[in-house]
Design an enzyme around this catalytic site. Sequence first.
Site, PDB file in Angstrom:
ATOM      1  N   ASP A  53       0.872  -1.166   0.000  1.00 56.01           N
ATOM      2  CA  ASP A  53       0.000   0.000   0.000  1.00 56.01           C
ATOM      3  C   ASP A  53       0.922   1.232   0.000  1.00 56.01           C
ATOM      4  O   ASP A  53       2.111   1.108   0.305  1.00 56.01           O
ATOM      5  CB  ASP A  53      -0.855  -0.059   1.281  1.00 56.01           C
ATOM      6  CG  ASP A  53      -1.670   1.185   1.484  1.00 56.01           C
ATOM      7  OD1 ASP A  53      -2.396   1.576   0.565  1.00 56.01           O
ATOM      8  OD2 ASP A  53      -1.582   1.780   2.580  1.00 56.01           O
ATOM      9  N   LEU A  54       0.414   2.387  -0.359  1.00 58.44           N
ATOM     10  CA  LEU A  54       1.297   3.570  -0.403  1.00 58.44           C
ATOM     11  C   LEU A  54       1.159   4.430   0.861  1.00 58.44           C
ATOM     12  O   LEU A  54       2.050   4.475   1.711  1.00 58.44           O
ATOM     13  CB  LEU A  54       0.984   4.408  -1.645  1.00 58.44           C
ATOM     14  CG  LEU A  54       1.818   5.680  -1.771  1.00 58.44           C
ATOM     15  CD1 LEU A  54       3.286   5.367  -2.025  1.00 58.44           C
ATOM     16  CD2 LEU A  54       1.277   6.574  -2.890  1.00 58.44           C
ATOM     17  N   ASP A  55      -0.004   5.102   0.969  1.00 57.72           N
ATOM     18  CA  ASP A  55      -0.199   6.055   2.072  1.00 57.72           C
ATOM     19  C   ASP A  55      -0.201   5.313   3.412  1.00 57.72           C
ATOM     20  O   ASP A  55      -1.013   4.427   3.626  1.00 57.72           O
ATOM     21  CB  ASP A  55      -1.536   6.787   1.910  1.00 57.72           C
ATOM     22  CG  ASP A  55      -1.554   7.698   0.689  1.00 57.72           C
ATOM     23  OD1 ASP A  55      -0.493   8.227   0.349  1.00 57.72           O
ATOM     24  OD2 ASP A  55      -2.619   7.880   0.095  1.00 57.72           O
ATOM     25  N   THR A 111       1.688  10.045   4.163  1.00 58.04           N
ATOM     26  CA  THR A 111       0.857  11.090   3.558  1.00 58.04           C
ATOM     27  C   THR A 111      -0.467  11.264   4.291  1.00 58.04           C
ATOM     28  O   THR A 111      -1.208  12.209   4.010  1.00 58.04           O
ATOM     29  CB  THR A 111       0.554  10.751   2.083  1.00 58.04           C
ATOM     30  OG1 THR A 111       0.297   9.360   2.025  1.00 58.04           O
ATOM     31  CG2 THR A 111       1.695  11.107   1.175  1.00 58.04           C
ATOM     32  N   LYS A 162      -8.597   6.183   6.018  1.00 61.38           N
ATOM     33  CA  LYS A 162      -7.376   5.531   5.535  1.00 61.38           C
ATOM     34  C   LYS A 162      -7.715   4.392   4.578  1.00 61.38           C
ATOM     35  O   LYS A 162      -8.540   3.538   4.892  1.00 61.38           O
ATOM     36  CB  LYS A 162      -6.552   5.017   6.717  1.00 61.38           C
ATOM     37  CG  LYS A 162      -5.953   6.163   7.510  1.00 61.38           C
ATOM     38  CD  LYS A 162      -5.005   5.688   8.590  1.00 61.38           C
ATOM     39  CE  LYS A 162      -4.405   6.893   9.301  1.00 61.38           C
ATOM     40  NZ  LYS A 162      -3.626   6.482  10.468  1.00 61.38           N
ATOM     41  N   SER A 208      -2.539   0.718  -4.257  1.00 58.82           N
ATOM     42  CA  SER A 208      -2.989   1.891  -3.492  1.00 58.82           C
ATOM     43  C   SER A 208      -4.326   2.402  -3.999  1.00 58.82           C
ATOM     44  O   SER A 208      -4.643   2.284  -5.178  1.00 58.82           O
ATOM     45  CB  SER A 208      -1.929   2.997  -3.637  1.00 58.82           C
ATOM     46  OG  SER A 208      -2.428   4.236  -3.195  1.00 58.82           O
ATOM     47  N   ALA A 209      -5.086   2.998  -3.096  1.00 55.38           N
ATOM     48  CA  ALA A 209      -6.349   3.630  -3.487  1.00 55.38           C
ATOM     49  C   ALA A 209      -6.124   5.015  -4.086  1.00 55.38           C
ATOM     50  O   ALA A 209      -7.025   5.594  -4.696  1.00 55.38           O
ATOM     51  CB  ALA A 209      -7.255   3.756  -2.264  1.00 55.38           C
ATOM     52  N   LYS A 233     -11.098  -0.431  -2.059  1.00 51.98           N
ATOM     53  CA  LYS A 233     -10.942  -1.247  -0.848  1.00 51.98           C
ATOM     54  C   LYS A 233     -12.125  -0.948   0.064  1.00 51.98           C
ATOM     55  O   LYS A 233     -12.528   0.215   0.126  1.00 51.98           O
ATOM     56  CB  LYS A 233      -9.644  -0.882  -0.119  1.00 51.98           C
ATOM     57  CG  LYS A 233      -8.361  -1.083  -0.925  1.00 51.98           C
ATOM     58  CD  LYS A 233      -7.170  -0.480  -0.160  1.00 51.98           C
ATOM     59  CE  LYS A 233      -5.933  -0.431  -1.028  1.00 51.98           C
ATOM     60  NZ  LYS A 233      -4.791   0.242  -0.398  1.00 51.98           N
ATOM     61  N   GLU A 291      -0.242  -3.308   4.618  1.00 49.65           N
ATOM     62  CA  GLU A 291      -1.368  -2.347   4.658  1.00 49.65           C
ATOM     63  C   GLU A 291      -1.468  -1.648   6.005  1.00 49.65           C
ATOM     64  O   GLU A 291      -1.183  -2.242   7.040  1.00 49.65           O
ATOM     65  CB  GLU A 291      -2.680  -3.106   4.452  1.00 49.65           C
ATOM     66  CG  GLU A 291      -3.373  -2.881   3.137  1.00 49.65           C
ATOM     67  CD  GLU A 291      -3.881  -1.463   2.887  1.00 49.65           C
ATOM     68  OE1 GLU A 291      -3.987  -0.671   3.840  1.00 49.65           O
ATOM     69  OE2 GLU A 291      -4.169  -1.149   1.735  1.00 49.65           O
ATOM     70  N   ASP A 292      -1.922  -0.403   5.990  1.00 53.34           N
ATOM     71  CA  ASP A 292      -2.111   0.332   7.255  1.00 53.34           C
ATOM     72  C   ASP A 292      -3.582   0.613   7.545  1.00 53.34           C
ATOM     73  O   ASP A 292      -3.884   1.263   8.541  1.00 53.34           O
ATOM     74  CB  ASP A 292      -1.358   1.675   7.233  1.00 53.34           C
ATOM     75  CG  ASP A 292      -2.033   2.676   6.317  1.00 53.34           C
ATOM     76  OD1 ASP A 292      -2.449   2.290   5.212  1.00 53.34           O
ATOM     77  OD2 ASP A 292      -2.163   3.851   6.718  1.00 53.34           O
TER      78      ASP A 292
HETATM   79  P1  B16 Z   1      -6.239  10.296  -3.483  1.00 52.29           P
HETATM   80  P2  B16 Z   1      -3.579   4.130   0.148  1.00 52.29           P
HETATM   81  C1  B16 Z   1      -5.396   6.082   0.100  1.00 52.29           C
HETATM   82  O1  B16 Z   1      -4.135   5.603  -0.213  1.00 52.29           O
HETATM   83  C2  B16 Z   1      -5.399   6.893   1.381  1.00 52.29           C
HETATM   84  O2  B16 Z   1      -5.100   6.072   2.487  1.00 52.29           O
HETATM   85  C3  B16 Z   1      -6.773   7.506   1.575  1.00 52.29           C
HETATM   86  O3  B16 Z   1      -6.799   8.278   2.742  1.00 52.29           O
HETATM   87  C4  B16 Z   1      -7.089   8.361   0.352  1.00 52.29           C
HETATM   88  O4  B16 Z   1      -8.388   8.930   0.457  1.00 52.29           O
HETATM   89  C5  B16 Z   1      -7.021   7.500  -0.906  1.00 52.29           C
HETATM   90  O5  B16 Z   1      -5.728   6.931  -1.002  1.00 52.29           O
HETATM   91  C6  B16 Z   1      -7.296   8.280  -2.163  1.00 52.29           C
HETATM   92  O6  B16 Z   1      -6.242   9.153  -2.367  1.00 52.29           O
HETATM   93  O7  B16 Z   1      -7.164  11.350  -3.039  1.00 52.29           O
HETATM   94  O8  B16 Z   1      -4.779  10.704  -3.531  1.00 52.29           O
HETATM   95  O9  B16 Z   1      -6.671   9.643  -4.775  1.00 52.29           O
HETATM   96  O10 B16 Z   1      -3.464   4.100   1.622  1.00 52.29           O
HETATM   97  O11 B16 Z   1      -4.545   3.122  -0.438  1.00 52.29           O
HETATM   98  O12 B16 Z   1      -2.245   4.124  -0.545  1.00 52.29           O
HETATM   99 MG    MG Z   2      -2.768   3.212   3.360  1.00 48.63          MG
END
Ligand code: B16
Ligand code: MG
Length: 218
Positions: A9-11, A17, A45, A114-115, A145, A169-170
């Site tokens: 996962d990224l964030d 972030t 998240k 990542s989302a 997710k 994943e977090d």
């Molecule tokens: P964006 P991940 C997710 O990333 C974040 O955890 C979540 O808080 C955020 O709303 C989502 O990405 C969408 O991000 O607005 O940059 O498209 O944790 O799945 O890497």
């Molecule tokens: Mg995350």
Amino acid sequence: MKKTGFIFDLDGVVVDTAKYHFLAWRKLANELGFEFTEVQNELFKGVSRKRCLEILLGIGGIQASQDQFDQWMIEKNIDYLNYIENMDASEILPDVPKILEYLKANDYAIALGSASKNATAILEKINLISYFDAIVDGNNVTKAKPDPEVFLIAAKSIQIQPENCVVFEDSMAGIVAANTAKMVSIGMGDAKILEQANYNFNDFTEIDIEFLELLSKS
Ligand code: B16
Ligand code: MG
């Protein structure tokens, strides 16, 4: 290439972030006249931008037309991009490069799952993009997710069977997604929040090479 794939996962896993997402959502909430706390941010998240805004408006008890909704999505992302504009490799979470280096050097497939729709830009900013054999993010999925789609596409992209994939994943939503995909789920962060994970760690400093090899099927 070995038979085990590692999906990150990224964030909140590769880079912190989450705090910038929080600041951007809180700014919007405040503009709309209500408070938004870090505890509430926990629910955001791993959740898509669209779903986050739906939850935020629910918290504030605000109804919006489609046009207004779309406008707030754009505003939030502009603010978020401003917050991360000067982000660099110093914001990579501890020991992430070390783990990526080990996996790369030992011929394991590595994917991002990542989302975020900003994932590629962030990986470029922090100079980690070259480690990833595949990048699957919010631009590649139709179901967010906790649906397993993002991880299943990632597994397919690196040509590894889902049951041979390990996911870091977090978020609660991400752990559910990994479990549903029949992958090994590793919760990074608060073990109480991520209690459904197969394994839990606070961060990558707690993960050693022996553990990675234990997870490996080849
Ligand atoms: P964006 P991940 C997710 O990333 C974040 O955890 C979540 O808080 C955020 O709303 C989502 O990405 C969408 O991000 O607005 O940059 O498209 O944790 O799945 O890497
Ligand atoms: Mg995350």
